[in-house]
Scaffold this motif. Structure first.
Motif, PDB file in Angstrom:
ATOM      1  N   GLY A  76      90.225  50.045  16.307  1.00  0.00           N
ATOM      2  CA  GLY A  76      90.323  49.563  14.869  1.00  0.00           C
ATOM      3  C   GLY A  76      89.671  50.839  14.010  1.00  0.00           C
ATOM      4  O   GLY A  76      89.417  51.588  14.342  1.00  0.00           O
ATOM      5  N   ARG A  77      90.100  50.717  12.533  1.00  0.00           N
ATOM      6  CA  ARG A  77      89.615  51.742  11.624  1.00  0.00           C
ATOM      7  C   ARG A  77      88.508  51.131  10.863  1.00  0.00           C
ATOM      8  O   ARG A  77      88.749  50.055  10.203  1.00  0.00           O
ATOM      9  N   ARG A  78      87.760  51.830  10.732  1.00  0.00           N
ATOM     10  CA  ARG A  78      86.371  51.723   9.738  1.00  0.00           C
ATOM     11  C   ARG A  78      85.907  52.652   8.934  1.00  0.00           C
ATOM     12  O   ARG A  78      86.087  53.940   9.124  1.00  0.00           O
ATOM     13  N   ILE A  79      85.938  52.254   7.519  1.00  0.00           N
ATOM     14  CA  ILE A  79      85.780  53.358   6.475  1.00  0.00           C
ATOM     15  C   ILE A  79      84.315  53.136   6.115  1.00  0.00           C
ATOM     16  O   ILE A  79      84.019  51.907   5.645  1.00  0.00           O
ATOM     17  N   ASN A  80      83.406  54.121   6.026  1.00  0.00           N
ATOM     18  CA  ASN A  80      82.157  53.993   5.692  1.00  0.00           C
ATOM     19  C   ASN A  80      82.123  55.012   4.519  1.00  0.00           C
ATOM     20  O   ASN A  80      82.176  55.981   4.731  1.00  0.00           O
ATOM     21  N   VAL A  81      81.639  54.466   3.540  1.00  0.00           N
ATOM     22  CA  VAL A  81      81.250  55.260   2.198  1.00  0.00           C
ATOM     23  C   VAL A  81      80.019  55.354   1.784  1.00  0.00           C
ATOM     24  O   VAL A  81      79.182  54.450   1.807  1.00  0.00           O
ATOM     25  N   LYS A  82      79.317  56.601   1.795  1.00  0.00           N
ATOM     26  CA  LYS A  82      77.904  56.765   1.758  1.00  0.00           C
ATOM     27  C   LYS A  82      77.771  57.270   0.102  1.00  0.00           C
ATOM     28  O   LYS A  82      76.596  57.699  -0.456  1.00  0.00           O
ATOM     29  N   ALA A  83      78.815  57.063  -0.777  1.00  0.00           N
ATOM     30  CA  ALA A  83      78.804  57.616  -2.099  1.00  0.00           C
ATOM     31  C   ALA A  83      78.206  56.425  -3.046  1.00  0.00           C
ATOM     32  O   ALA A  83      78.029  55.251  -2.619  1.00  0.00           O
ATOM     33  N   ARG A  84      77.289  57.058  -3.713  1.00  0.00           N
ATOM     34  CA  ARG A  84      76.409  56.159  -4.661  1.00  0.00           C
ATOM     35  C   ARG A  84      76.623  56.463  -6.134  1.00  0.00           C
ATOM     36  O   ARG A  84      76.963  57.665  -6.314  1.00  0.00           O
ATOM     37  N   ILE A  85      76.617  55.704  -6.830  1.00  0.00           N
ATOM     38  CA  ILE A  85      76.674  55.861  -8.485  1.00  0.00           C
ATOM     39  C   ILE A  85      75.179  55.655  -8.842  1.00  0.00           C
ATOM     40  O   ILE A  85      74.489  54.690  -8.995  1.00  0.00           O
ATOM     41  N   MET A  86      74.639  56.931  -9.505  1.00  0.00           N
ATOM     42  CA  MET A  86      73.290  56.716 -10.115  1.00  0.00           C
ATOM     43  C   MET A  86      73.566  56.564 -11.716  1.00  0.00           C
ATOM     44  O   MET A  86      74.129  57.167 -12.378  1.00  0.00           O
ATOM     45  N   THR A  87      72.666  55.147 -12.040  1.00  0.00           N
ATOM     46  CA  THR A  87      72.709  54.828 -13.625  1.00  0.00           C
ATOM     47  C   THR A  87      71.356  54.998 -14.067  1.00  0.00           C
ATOM     48  O   THR A  87      71.397  54.749 -15.287  1.00  0.00           O
ATOM     49  N   SER A  88      70.454  55.286 -13.265  1.00  0.00           N
ATOM     50  CA  SER A  88      69.213  55.369 -13.933  1.00  0.00           C
ATOM     51  C   SER A  88      68.588  56.696 -13.696  1.00  0.00           C
ATOM     52  O   SER A  88      68.752  57.368 -12.700  1.00  0.00           O
ATOM     53  N   GLU A  89      67.541  56.811 -14.447  1.00  0.00           N
ATOM     54  CA  GLU A  89      66.366  58.289 -14.053  1.00  0.00           C
ATOM     55  C   GLU A  89      65.903  57.986 -12.926  1.00  0.00           C
ATOM     56  O   GLU A  89      65.641  59.090 -11.960  1.00  0.00           O
ATOM     57  N   GLU A  90      65.423  56.799 -12.385  1.00  0.00           N
ATOM     58  CA  GLU A  90      64.773  56.648 -11.178  1.00  0.00           C
ATOM     59  C   GLU A  90      65.397  57.000 -10.010  1.00  0.00           C
ATOM     60  O   GLU A  90      65.348  57.551  -8.911  1.00  0.00           O
TER      61      GLU A  90
END
Length: 157
Positions: A76-90
Protein backbone atom coordinates in the motif's frame (compact mmCIF):
# COMPACT_ATOMS: atom_id res chain seq x y z
CA UNK A 1 -1.41 61.15 7.86
CA UNK A 2 -1.95 64.40 9.69
CA UNK A 3 1.21 65.91 11.11
CA UNK A 4 1.64 67.27 14.60
CA UNK A 5 2.97 70.78 14.55
CA UNK A 6 4.05 73.20 17.19
CA UNK A 7 3.08 76.82 16.83
CA UNK A 8 4.61 79.68 18.78
CA UNK A 9 2.49 80.93 21.70
CA UNK A 10 1.16 84.47 21.54
CA UNK A 11 -1.92 85.03 23.75
CA UNK A 12 -4.53 83.03 25.63
CA UNK A 13 -7.07 83.03 22.79
CA UNK A 14 -4.34 82.11 20.30
CA UNK A 15 -3.15 79.38 22.68
CA UNK A 16 -6.69 77.99 22.92
CA UNK A 17 -6.97 77.98 19.14
CA UNK A 18 -3.61 76.24 18.89
CA UNK A 19 -4.65 73.62 21.43
CA UNK A 20 -7.97 73.06 19.63
CA UNK A 21 -6.13 72.63 16.35
CA UNK A 22 -3.69 70.21 18.02
CA UNK A 23 -6.61 68.22 19.50
CA UNK A 24 -8.22 68.07 16.06
CA UNK A 25 -4.94 66.84 14.57
CA UNK A 26 -4.63 64.20 17.30
CA UNK A 27 -8.23 63.09 16.71
CA UNK A 28 -7.52 62.76 12.99
CA UNK A 29 -4.36 60.80 13.76
CA UNK A 30 -6.29 58.53 16.14
CA UNK A 31 -9.01 57.91 13.55
CA UNK A 32 -6.38 57.09 10.93
CA UNK A 33 -4.59 54.72 13.34
CA UNK A 34 -7.85 52.95 14.17
CA UNK A 35 -8.61 52.55 10.46
CA UNK A 36 -5.15 51.07 9.86
CA UNK A 37 -5.60 48.72 12.82
CA UNK A 38 -8.99 47.51 11.52
CA UNK A 39 -7.47 46.92 8.11
CA UNK A 40 -4.60 44.92 9.63
CA UNK A 41 -7.02 42.85 11.73
CA UNK A 42 -9.05 42.10 8.61
CA UNK A 43 -5.94 41.02 6.73
CA UNK A 44 -4.91 38.82 9.67
CA UNK A 45 -8.31 37.10 9.74
CA UNK A 46 -8.14 36.65 5.99
CA UNK A 47 -4.67 35.08 6.22
CA UNK A 48 -5.83 32.71 8.97
CA UNK A 49 -8.83 31.71 6.85
CA UNK A 50 -6.61 31.03 3.84
CA UNK A 51 -4.22 29.01 6.02
CA UNK A 52 -7.11 26.90 7.35
CA UNK A 53 -8.31 26.26 3.81
CA UNK A 54 -4.80 25.32 2.71
CA UNK A 55 -4.45 22.88 5.63
CA UNK A 56 -7.81 21.30 4.82
CA UNK A 57 -6.89 20.99 1.16
CA UNK A 58 -3.55 19.37 2.04
CA UNK A 59 -5.29 16.91 4.38
CA UNK A 60 -7.88 16.08 1.69
CA UNK A 61 -5.20 15.46 -0.94
CA UNK A 62 -3.20 13.33 1.49
CA UNK A 63 -6.30 11.26 2.27
CA UNK A 64 -7.08 10.82 -1.44
CA UNK A 65 -3.54 9.66 -2.18
CA UNK A 66 -3.65 7.20 0.69
CA UNK A 67 -6.95 5.77 -0.59
CA UNK A 68 -5.62 4.99 -4.06
CA UNK A 69 -5.19 1.37 -5.13
CA UNK A 70 -2.20 -0.65 -4.03
CA UNK A 71 0.98 -0.59 -6.08
CA UNK A 72 1.86 -3.39 -8.50
CA UNK A 73 4.09 -5.10 -5.94
CA UNK A 74 1.16 -5.35 -3.53
CA UNK A 75 2.29 -2.81 -0.96
CA UNK A 76 0.00 0.00 0.00
CA UNK A 77 1.02 3.59 -0.51
CA UNK A 78 1.14 5.93 2.45
CA UNK A 79 1.85 9.65 2.30
CA UNK A 80 3.06 11.29 5.48
CA UNK A 81 3.12 15.06 5.44
CA UNK A 82 5.10 16.77 8.18
CA UNK A 83 4.51 20.28 6.87
CA UNK A 84 2.81 22.77 9.16
CA UNK A 85 1.39 26.20 8.59
CA UNK A 86 2.30 28.66 11.33
CA UNK A 87 -0.24 31.42 11.84
CA UNK A 88 0.77 32.75 15.23
CA UNK A 89 3.82 34.18 16.97
CA UNK A 90 3.81 31.25 19.44
CA UNK A 91 3.87 28.78 16.58
CA UNK A 92 6.78 30.60 14.98
CA UNK A 93 8.72 30.58 18.26
CA UNK A 94 8.00 26.86 18.71
CA UNK A 95 9.26 26.18 15.19
CA UNK A 96 12.45 28.17 15.85
CA UNK A 97 13.09 26.23 19.09
CA UNK A 98 12.62 22.90 17.29
CA UNK A 99 15.00 24.03 14.55
CA UNK A 100 17.61 25.02 17.17
CA UNK A 101 17.30 21.59 18.83
CA UNK A 102 17.70 19.82 15.46
CA UNK A 103 20.76 21.93 14.61
CA UNK A 104 22.31 21.20 18.03
CA UNK A 105 21.76 17.45 17.57
CA UNK A 106 23.31 17.60 14.11
CA UNK A 107 26.30 19.53 15.47
CA UNK A 108 26.80 16.95 18.24
CA UNK A 109 26.54 14.13 15.72
CA UNK A 110 29.19 15.75 13.53
CA UNK A 111 31.49 16.30 16.53
CA UNK A 112 31.10 12.66 17.56
CA UNK A 113 31.90 11.49 14.03
CA UNK A 114 34.98 13.73 13.85
CA UNK A 115 36.24 12.38 17.23
CA UNK A 116 35.67 8.85 15.99
CA UNK A 117 37.55 9.53 12.74
CA UNK A 118 40.45 11.10 14.65
CA UNK A 119 40.68 8.10 16.98
CA UNK A 120 40.64 5.70 14.02
CA UNK A 121 43.47 7.64 12.33
CA UNK A 122 45.51 7.58 15.55
CA UNK A 123 44.97 3.83 15.88
CA UNK A 124 46.06 3.24 12.28
CA UNK A 125 49.24 5.28 12.74
CA UNK A 126 50.03 3.54 16.04
CA UNK A 127 49.47 0.11 14.51
CA UNK A 128 51.65 0.94 11.52
CA UNK A 129 54.50 2.12 13.75
CA UNK A 130 54.33 -0.50 16.53
CA UNK A 131 52.61 -3.58 15.09
CA UNK A 132 55.82 -5.69 15.01
CA UNK A 133 56.93 -4.83 18.54
CA UNK A 134 53.60 -4.91 20.42
CA UNK A 135 53.35 -7.23 23.39
CA UNK A 136 49.93 -8.58 24.36
CA UNK A 137 49.21 -9.72 27.90
CA UNK A 138 46.56 -12.15 29.01
CA UNK A 139 44.31 -14.55 27.17
CA UNK A 140 43.16 -13.84 23.65
CA UNK A 141 39.49 -13.92 24.49
CA UNK A 142 37.11 -11.56 22.79
CA UNK A 143 35.08 -10.90 25.93
CA UNK A 144 37.84 -9.02 27.76
CA UNK A 145 39.07 -6.90 24.86
CA UNK A 146 37.78 -3.67 23.45
CA UNK A 147 37.62 -2.89 19.75
CA UNK A 148 40.95 -1.02 19.67
CA UNK A 149 42.81 -3.90 21.34
CA UNK A 150 41.28 -6.42 18.98
CA UNK A 151 42.31 -4.26 16.03
CA UNK A 152 45.88 -4.20 17.40
CA UNK A 153 45.90 -8.00 17.63
CA UNK A 154 44.63 -8.33 14.07
CA UNK A 155 47.26 -5.89 12.79
CA UNK A 156 50.01 -7.82 14.59
CA UNK A 157 48.95 -11.14 13.05
Amino acid sequence: TPSLRRLPLTSDSARIEQLEARVADLEDLLAHSEAVQKLAEGQCRSAETHACHAMREAATLCFQLNQQAEKKDGHGRRINVKARIMTSEEGLQMCQKERAVREEKERQKQEKQSRKDTLNKENLVRRANHSATMVFMGALTINGKNKAELGDIVAAL
